[in-house]
Design a protein around this motif. Sequence first.
Motif, PDB file in Angstrom:
ATOM      1  N   VAL B  37       0.865  -1.250  -0.001  1.00 10.95           N
ATOM      2  CA  VAL B  37      -0.041   0.013  -0.017  1.00 10.95           C
ATOM      3  C   VAL B  37       0.795   1.358  -0.081  1.00 10.95           C
ATOM      4  O   VAL B  37       0.634   2.166  -0.724  1.00 10.95           O
ATOM      5  N   PHE B  38       1.854   1.157   0.838  1.00 10.82           N
ATOM      6  CA  PHE B  38       2.927   2.261   0.823  1.00 10.82           C
ATOM      7  C   PHE B  38       3.410   2.939  -0.438  1.00 10.82           C
ATOM      8  O   PHE B  38       3.501   3.738  -0.829  1.00 10.82           O
ATOM      9  N   VAL B  39       3.682   1.808  -1.210  1.00 15.81           N
ATOM     10  CA  VAL B  39       4.585   1.840  -2.397  1.00 15.81           C
ATOM     11  C   VAL B  39       3.510   2.534  -3.419  1.00 15.81           C
ATOM     12  O   VAL B  39       3.729   3.399  -4.163  1.00 15.81           O
ATOM     13  N   LEU B  40       2.525   1.757  -3.478  1.00 13.92           N
ATOM     14  CA  LEU B  40       1.366   2.308  -4.279  1.00 13.92           C
ATOM     15  C   LEU B  40       0.917   3.859  -4.167  1.00 13.92           C
ATOM     16  O   LEU B  40       0.529   4.617  -4.868  1.00 13.92           O
ATOM     17  N   ALA B  41       0.618   3.994  -2.831  1.00 19.02           N
ATOM     18  CA  ALA B  41       0.097   5.210  -2.574  1.00 19.02           C
ATOM     19  C   ALA B  41       1.134   6.383  -2.582  1.00 19.02           C
ATOM     20  O   ALA B  41       0.810   7.360  -2.981  1.00 19.02           O
ATOM     21  N   SER B  42       2.393   6.121  -2.201  1.00 23.20           N
ATOM     22  CA  SER B  42       3.648   7.172  -2.603  1.00 23.20           C
ATOM     23  C   SER B  42       3.619   7.428  -4.208  1.00 23.20           C
ATOM     24  O   SER B  42       3.527   8.596  -4.354  1.00 23.20           O
ATOM     25  N   LEU B  43       3.449   6.711  -4.869  1.00 21.80           N
ATOM     26  CA  LEU B  43       3.418   6.873  -6.367  1.00 21.80           C
ATOM     27  C   LEU B  43       2.184   7.458  -6.979  1.00 21.80           C
ATOM     28  O   LEU B  43       2.408   8.501  -7.764  1.00 21.80           O
ATOM     29  N   GLY B 303      -2.112   2.545   7.749  1.00 19.33           N
ATOM     30  CA  GLY B 303      -0.645   2.748   7.882  1.00 19.33           C
ATOM     31  C   GLY B 303       0.056   3.024   6.629  1.00 19.33           C
ATOM     32  O   GLY B 303       0.864   3.846   6.678  1.00 19.33           O
ATOM     33  N   GLY B 304      -0.089   2.180   5.516  1.00 24.09           N
ATOM     34  CA  GLY B 304       0.448   2.538   4.115  1.00 24.09           C
ATOM     35  C   GLY B 304       0.257   3.775   3.621  1.00 24.09           C
ATOM     36  O   GLY B 304       1.408   4.508   3.385  1.00 24.09           O
ATOM     37  N   ALA B 308       2.942   6.706   3.131  1.00 22.94           N
ATOM     38  CA  ALA B 308       3.272   7.385   1.882  1.00 22.94           C
ATOM     39  C   ALA B 308       3.369   8.650   1.904  1.00 22.94           C
ATOM     40  O   ALA B 308       3.652   9.636   1.310  1.00 22.94           O
ATOM     41  N   TYR B 309       2.095   9.414   2.589  1.00 24.50           N
ATOM     42  CA  TYR B 309       2.167  10.830   2.827  1.00 24.50           C
ATOM     43  C   TYR B 309       3.084  11.533   3.395  1.00 24.50           C
ATOM     44  O   TYR B 309       3.643  12.541   2.847  1.00 24.50           O
ATOM     45  N   GLY B 310       3.546  10.925   4.389  1.00 23.45           N
ATOM     46  CA  GLY B 310       4.788  11.555   5.060  1.00 23.45           C
ATOM     47  C   GLY B 310       6.105  11.298   4.284  1.00 23.45           C
ATOM     48  O   GLY B 310       6.856  12.324   4.117  1.00 23.45           O
ATOM     49  N   HIS B 311       6.210  10.238   3.367  1.00 28.60           N
ATOM     50  CA  HIS B 311       7.356  10.007   2.592  1.00 28.60           C
ATOM     51  C   HIS B 311       7.401  11.016   1.461  1.00 28.60           C
ATOM     52  O   HIS B 311       8.377  11.658   1.196  1.00 28.60           O
TER      53      HIS B 311
END
Lengths: 108, 378
Positions: B37-43, B303-304, B308-311
């Motif tokens: 989720v983190f990678v997808l959301a970051s992108l 969490g993801g 991602a938002y923070g990243h």
Amino acid sequence: MRPSTLCLSLFSALAALFAGMLLHAHGRQATATQERAGRVALVRSLGLTDLCLFTEARYTRHPAMADRHAAFQDHPMALDHFPSGSLLAPPQFPSPHAPIPPAPSQRP
Amino acid sequence: MRPSLQRHRSVLDFALSSLLRRKGRNLALTAVYTLVVFVLASLVFFVQALKHEAGELLEHAPDMVVQRMVAGRHDPMPASQVDAIREIRGVEEAEARLWGYYYDPVYGGNLTVMASPDPTLLPGSARIGRGVARNMRVAEGDMVPLRGYDGLPLLFTIQQVLAEESELVASDLVLLTPADVRTLFHLPEGLATDLAVKAGNPRELATIAAKIVEKFPDARPILKAEMLRTYEAAFDWRGGLMVVVLSSAILSFIIFAWDKATGLSAEERKEIGILKSIGWESGDVLLLKFWEGAVVSLAAFLGGVLLAYGHVFFFSATLFEHALKGWSVLFPRFRLIPALDAYQLTVLFFLTVLPYTAATLVPCWRAAMADPDSAMRS
């Protein structure tokens, strides 16, 4: 304490953070005009046409101003030399599978 | 508390204790899930914010840029063409732009050198972007040598380093007076790099472009809409990197969900059998498994997305830096303005949470339908 109380508290905290994230994004959007003012002034006064994202080659620095075949400009299906080229989709035409048109002498 | 709510809480208690019994496995599962989720959301966040920013900034770009093409390549434009284009009806303003690229052999970076129309910029002085100052390790008042067309160095005093917030458009800019740009590139008077056109009525742009091409067949008009489309296409869902990352992430997620869906462990089957033999209904078993799936997938989604938002918006998408930087020596440092899209967040939710929850329910439904005795024996 019941495990469900702990779990629900944790999810409430995560939901609150999620709402905070949405509010933060909304807040940044509200002040964006002010934040963007310097950039807009430069774009207007210099007539800038592109974002300064990839500076390794002229056709990645100014994709909107680049030659027609950029970023695959050496020939239409040529692979780009730079990793940032992977962000740009290859041109649709000419396709390698497109039928080759007959020579003028062979045309009816 | 209402009995139905009490029932859900009790089932949730049981689901949590069941998850905690297989603590290591479930923690690893949640971590992998959060990472997907983190990678997808970051992108999604990064691309959306860049697209939005490009749209907002290029809204102020010239309505049209006219280039001259010679042998399929961009070539300087003679002043006679500039004047003739100015005469076309509907053209409100036409400014000749003077700019070019400068490769700095010392630092190995490509700079964009541009003539500034600002009369406060003194001859022999330069305004430089933050990226240039950072790379060359210079500040206001310092001198920078730029090698001219004849190989001789030309010295420029830095009059100003452009503000930090301008990095997204001006990190690599070196602004000189028009005369200095001509001297540096050996561009004779009467030639311009291209022409920025402003139309009185933007709806007439296509007609103006057609008139320009009719008058000068070697001209290539680039409309503002095309500039915007370039960025739309570059950061589109169909864009190369997006497709690669999205397809591999979705594929791995499908394999992961499929693995979950195709079977339960013997221990889990036995557990369902015992629950049914002590009086649990099939519906109760399904509710239990629904809560197990929902706890894992919701925790991973929230969490993801938060990570991602923070990243992307607090740490300037540090993990994507290498992919974006590519071979660039000069890389802008910028903080993106969030442009969250409810549609994309919803798509992300449905792509991640629902398939997982559904995948956990299907095998449990099968097991719950089976005879408890055979389930315990298996």
